[in-house]
Design a protein around this motif. Structure first.
Motif, PDB file in Angstrom:
ATOM      1  N   CYS A  60       1.140   0.436   3.080  1.00 21.25           N
ATOM      2  CA  CYS A  60       0.168  -0.665   3.086  1.00 21.25           C
ATOM      3  C   CYS A  60       0.162  -1.241   4.494  1.00 21.25           C
ATOM      4  CB  CYS A  60       0.544  -1.720   2.052  1.00 21.25           C
ATOM      5  SG  CYS A  60       0.481  -1.083   0.363  1.00 21.25           S
ATOM      6  N   TRP A  61      -0.993  -1.236   5.148  1.00 21.39           N
ATOM      7  CA  TRP A  61      -1.081  -1.546   6.564  1.00 21.39           C
ATOM      8  C   TRP A  61      -2.423  -2.222   6.865  1.00 21.39           C
ATOM      9  CZ3 TRP A  61      -4.378   0.841  10.268  1.00 21.39           C
ATOM     10  CH2 TRP A  61      -5.327   1.683   9.696  1.00 21.39           C
ATOM     11  N   ALA A  62      -2.629  -2.603   8.124  1.00 17.57           N
ATOM     12  CA  ALA A  62      -3.913  -3.132   8.598  1.00 17.57           C
ATOM     13  C   ALA A  62      -4.084  -2.719  10.057  1.00 17.57           C
ATOM     14  CB  ALA A  62      -3.961  -4.650   8.472  1.00 17.57           C
ATOM     15  N   ASP A  92      -5.382   0.411   3.520  1.00 15.03           N
ATOM     16  CA  ASP A  92      -5.751  -0.641   4.473  1.00 15.03           C
ATOM     17  C   ASP A  92      -5.908  -1.934   3.677  1.00 15.03           C
ATOM     18  OD1 ASP A  92      -7.086  -2.467   6.148  1.00 15.03           O
ATOM     19  OD2 ASP A  92      -8.134  -0.850   7.204  1.00 15.03           O
ATOM     20  N   THR A  93      -4.977  -2.860   3.854  1.00 13.91           N
ATOM     21  CA  THR A  93      -4.960  -4.077   3.039  1.00 13.91           C
ATOM     22  C   THR A  93      -6.137  -5.006   3.331  1.00 13.91           C
ATOM     23  OG1 THR A  93      -3.473  -5.164   4.616  1.00 13.91           O
ATOM     24  CG2 THR A  93      -2.464  -4.014   2.740  1.00 13.91           C
ATOM     25  N   ASP A  94      -6.782  -4.867   4.471  1.00 18.46           N
ATOM     26  CA  ASP A  94      -7.988  -5.658   4.748  1.00 18.46           C
ATOM     27  C   ASP A  94      -9.179  -5.097   3.989  1.00 18.46           C
ATOM     28  OD1 ASP A  94      -6.726  -7.455   6.412  1.00 18.46           O
ATOM     29  OD2 ASP A  94      -7.289  -6.402   8.260  1.00 18.46           O
ATOM     30  N   GLN A  95      -9.267  -3.786   3.907  1.00 23.36           N
ATOM     31  CA  GLN A  95     -10.380  -3.133   3.216  1.00 23.36           C
ATOM     32  C   GLN A  95     -10.188  -3.126   1.699  1.00 23.36           C
ATOM     33  OE1 GLN A  95     -13.174  -2.016   4.830  1.00 23.36           O
ATOM     34  NE2 GLN A  95     -12.219  -2.966   6.611  1.00 23.36           N
ATOM     35  N   ILE A 105       1.421  -7.231  -2.296  1.00 21.94           N
ATOM     36  CA  ILE A 105       1.748  -7.041  -0.886  1.00 21.94           C
ATOM     37  C   ILE A 105       1.704  -8.408  -0.206  1.00 21.94           C
ATOM     38  CG2 ILE A 105       1.093  -5.902   1.267  1.00 21.94           C
ATOM     39  CD1 ILE A 105       2.101  -4.039  -1.044  1.00 21.94           C
ATOM     40  N   ARG A 106       2.819  -8.813   0.364  1.00 21.08           N
ATOM     41  CA  ARG A 106       2.927 -10.123   1.011  1.00 21.08           C
ATOM     42  C   ARG A 106       3.101 -10.008   2.519  1.00 21.08           C
ATOM     43  NH1 ARG A 106       0.733 -11.008  -2.992  1.00 21.08           N
ATOM     44  NH2 ARG A 106       1.632 -11.894  -4.863  1.00 21.08           N
ATOM     45  N   SER A 107       3.547  -8.854   2.982  1.00 20.85           N
ATOM     46  CA  SER A 107       3.691  -8.616   4.416  1.00 20.85           C
ATOM     47  C   SER A 107       3.408  -7.143   4.670  1.00 20.85           C
ATOM     48  CB  SER A 107       5.089  -8.995   4.895  1.00 20.85           C
ATOM     49  OG  SER A 107       6.053  -8.152   4.301  1.00 20.85           O
ATOM     50  N   THR A 110       4.192  -2.551   4.348  1.00 19.24           N
ATOM     51  CA  THR A 110       5.022  -2.447   3.155  1.00 19.24           C
ATOM     52  C   THR A 110       4.909  -1.013   2.662  1.00 19.24           C
ATOM     53  OG1 THR A 110       4.815  -4.763   2.506  1.00 19.24           O
ATOM     54  CG2 THR A 110       5.355  -3.207   0.769  1.00 19.24           C
ATOM     55  N   LEU A 111       6.043  -0.428   2.358  1.00 19.83           N
ATOM     56  CA  LEU A 111       6.113   0.961   1.908  1.00 19.83           C
ATOM     57  C   LEU A 111       6.547   0.982   0.460  1.00 19.83           C
ATOM     58  CD1 LEU A 111       8.060   1.926   5.079  1.00 19.83           C
ATOM     59  CD2 LEU A 111       5.637   2.324   4.668  1.00 19.83           C
ATOM     60  N   LEU A 112       5.866   1.790  -0.341  1.00 16.60           N
ATOM     61  CA  LEU A 112       6.158   1.877  -1.766  1.00 16.60           C
ATOM     62  C   LEU A 112       6.282   3.333  -2.168  1.00 16.60           C
ATOM     63  CD1 LEU A 112       3.156  -0.304  -2.073  1.00 16.60           C
ATOM     64  CD2 LEU A 112       5.155  -1.109  -3.251  1.00 16.60           C
ATOM     65  N   VAL A 113       7.106   3.594  -3.174  1.00 18.26           N
ATOM     66  CA  VAL A 113       7.193   4.921  -3.768  1.00 18.26           C
ATOM     67  C   VAL A 113       6.928   4.764  -5.260  1.00 18.26           C
ATOM     68  CG1 VAL A 113       8.639   6.934  -4.241  1.00 18.26           C
ATOM     69  CG2 VAL A 113       8.876   5.716  -2.060  1.00 18.26           C
ATOM     70  N   PHE A 114       5.952   5.552  -5.749  1.00 20.50           N
ATOM     71  CA  PHE A 114       5.605   5.569  -7.166  1.00 20.50           C
ATOM     72  C   PHE A 114       5.934   6.942  -7.734  1.00 20.50           C
ATOM     73  CE2 PHE A 114       2.935   2.254  -5.520  1.00 20.50           C
ATOM     74  CZ  PHE A 114       2.829   1.331  -6.548  1.00 20.50           C
ATOM     75  N   GLU A 115       6.389   6.960  -8.978  1.00 14.29           N
ATOM     76  CA  GLU A 115       6.571   8.209  -9.712  1.00 14.29           C
ATOM     77  C   GLU A 115       5.952   8.033 -11.082  1.00 14.29           C
ATOM     78  OE1 GLU A 115      10.111  10.809  -9.173  1.00 14.29           O
ATOM     79  OE2 GLU A 115      11.014   8.935  -8.471  1.00 14.29           O
ATOM     80  N   ARG A 116       5.008   8.937 -11.386  1.00  5.85           N
ATOM     81  CA  ARG A 116       4.301   8.908 -12.670  1.00  5.85           C
ATOM     82  C   ARG A 116       3.741   7.517 -12.980  1.00  5.85           C
ATOM     83  NH1 ARG A 116       4.723  13.908 -14.897  1.00  5.85           N
ATOM     84  NH2 ARG A 116       6.522  15.098 -14.245  1.00  5.85           N
ATOM     85  N   GLY A 117       3.169   6.896 -11.962  1.00 10.32           N
ATOM     86  CA  GLY A 117       2.489   5.623 -12.140  1.00 10.32           C
ATOM     87  C   GLY A 117       3.365   4.391 -12.064  1.00 10.32           C
TER      88      GLY A 117
END
Length: 140
Positions: A60-62, A92-95, A105-107, A110-117
C-alpha cells in the motif's frame, strides 16, 4: 477482469475463474501474476484475494511518499525472487481510498500478506531488499 501486464503493460482480459491458472499475457506471453508487481484496483484486489491459492503480498503506497518510492525496487526484487510462490500487487492508496480504508491503512508504506482471503501479517514502514525477503521467507 482487465489487468495490465507488469512486463509489457498490455491490457489483458482474464476470467475470474482463471486467476489461479497462472494466466499469461497475450502479447509477451509472460505470466501476468509472476515476476513483477501488478498495480490493482479495489475490484481486482477482491478477485485476486478470493481466487488465488497462494499468498498475496500487498504494498500500500502513494506516488508522493518518499519512503514508498525508495521501497519500490525492494518490492519488485522480491516479486521476481518469489515468482511462482506468491503474487505481488501494489495498491495506490490515493487512487483506491475505499480499499485503503477497508484494509485499515493508517500509514504508508504498509505491507500485507494474505492467504486464501485472510490477512496473515502486516508491516508498516519500508525495509531493505534483504530485510523484506527475510520477512517474507517465513511465509513461503
Amino acid at each position: 477482469m482487465q489487468i495490465a501486464c507488469p512486463h509489457c503493460h498490455t491490457q489483458n482480459r482474464i476470467d475470474d475463474e482463471r486467476i489461479a491458472d497462472n494466466p499469461t499475457c497475450g502479447a509477451c506471453h509472460k505470466p501476468v501474476f509472476a515476476g513483477a508487481p501488478v498495480a490493482v484496483t479495489a475490484e481486482q484486489f477482491a478477485v485476486l484475494n478470493k481466487q488465488l491459492k497462494h499468498p498475496l503480498v500487498v504494498d500500500c503506497w502513494a506516488t508522493w511518499c518518499g519512503p514508498c518510492q525508495a521501497f519500490a525496487p525492494a518490492f519488485a526484487s522480491a516479486a521476481e525472487h518469489f515468482a511462482g510462490k506468491a503474487t505481488f500487487v501494489k495498491v495506490d492508496t490515493d487512487q483506491e481510498q475505499a480499499l485503503a480504508n477497508s484494509l485499515r491503512i493508517r500509514s504508508i508504506p504498509t505491507l500485507l500478506v494474505f492467504e486464501r482471503g485472510q490477512e496473515q501479517v502486516r508491516q508498516s514502514g519500508a525495509m531493505s531488499s534483504g530485510q523484506f525477503k527475510a520477512w517474507l521467507s517465513d511465509f513461503f
